[in-house]
Structure formats: structure tokens, C-alpha cells
Design a protein around this motif. Sequence first.
Motif, PDB file in Angstrom:
ATOM      1  N   SER A   6      32.055   2.763  18.805  1.00  8.07           N
ATOM      2  CA  SER A   6      33.330   2.360  18.211  1.00  8.07           C
ATOM      3  C   SER A   6      33.965   3.583  17.577  1.00  8.07           C
ATOM      4  CB  SER A   6      33.130   1.307  17.117  1.00  8.07           C
ATOM      5  OG  SER A   6      32.873   0.049  17.676  1.00  8.07           O
ATOM      6  N   GLY A  63      40.092  -5.911  16.529  1.00  7.17           N
ATOM      7  CA  GLY A  63      38.819  -5.329  16.926  1.00  7.17           C
ATOM      8  C   GLY A  63      37.748  -6.304  17.358  1.00  7.17           C
ATOM      9  N   GLN A  67      35.600  -5.733  20.796  1.00  4.38           N
ATOM     10  CA  GLN A  67      34.155  -5.547  20.619  1.00  4.38           C
ATOM     11  C   GLN A  67      33.389  -6.363  21.655  1.00  4.38           C
ATOM     12  OE1 GLN A  67      32.626  -5.921  16.587  1.00  4.38           O
ATOM     13  NE2 GLN A  67      30.757  -6.847  17.380  1.00  4.38           N
ATOM     14  N   ASN A  82      34.916   0.800  21.840  1.00  8.76           N
ATOM     15  CA  ASN A  82      35.726  -0.127  21.049  1.00  8.76           C
ATOM     16  C   ASN A  82      36.636   0.654  20.097  1.00  8.76           C
ATOM     17  OD1 ASN A  82      36.385  -2.817  20.070  1.00  8.76           O
ATOM     18  ND2 ASN A  82      35.305  -2.219  18.220  1.00  8.76           N
ATOM     19  N   ASN A  84      38.270   0.535  16.726  1.00  6.65           N
ATOM     20  CA  ASN A  84      38.217  -0.184  15.445  1.00  6.65           C
ATOM     21  C   ASN A  84      39.611  -0.420  14.886  1.00  6.65           C
ATOM     22  OD1 ASN A  84      35.414  -0.352  15.228  1.00  6.65           O
ATOM     23  ND2 ASN A  84      35.259   1.658  14.288  1.00  6.65           N
TER      24      ASN A  84
END
Length: 108
Positions: A6, A63, A67, A82, A84
Motif C-alpha cells: 500500500s 481505500g 484493498q 493499493n 491508501n
Amino acid sequence: MSEFESVPVTAVPEGARILDVREDYEWEAGHIDGALHIPLDELPARVEELDPDETLHVICRTGGRSQRATQWLEGHGYTAINVNGGMGAWLDEGRPMVSESDGEPTVL
């Protein structure tokens, strides 16, 4: 559950391949120019549209959906990161966006 990477929106490199997994109405209100739009629930059926050799930066509104998409993609052999904070953080950072309407791009 597999580990995945992330990053904050500030770490998304210029020219990165962005996969936006939000719903159509969210995409139309505002998105990253050049991003690929595949809503999360359509991802399994449309995964062949993605290049398995390309690193994907996956984004949604905050997010959560990105995710889940990142975990799913990683489990299917894709390299996915990912983003954030999602599009909300993208907007807060003043990063460029476009919309499908005449209005100012926004995040719903």
C-alpha cells in the motif's frame, strides 16, 4: 490473506497504470485521466483486460474496495499496489482529475 503493498497518493509515480474500482457514478463525477475503470464487482469477469506484466496502482474512494481488489489481483498473479486514502486523498493532495460531465471533477 496475502500481504500486499500500500502506498499514499503522494507515492504514486507519474505515468503509473491506475485501476479505478469504483462504481460508474463515482467514475463519472471525477477520476484520474488515463485510468482504467473496472468496478470491483466486475473485476473477475474483466480481469483479461489487465496486463499481467504491468504494475497496477488500485484506487477507490477511500481505500477499502481497492484493498480487496489488490488482494484478489495479487492472488491471481498480478502485481497490484493499493492506494491508501483513495480518490478522497487524491483530491485532497490537489492531484489532477477529469470528469465525464461539464462540472468540476469531484469525489462522491
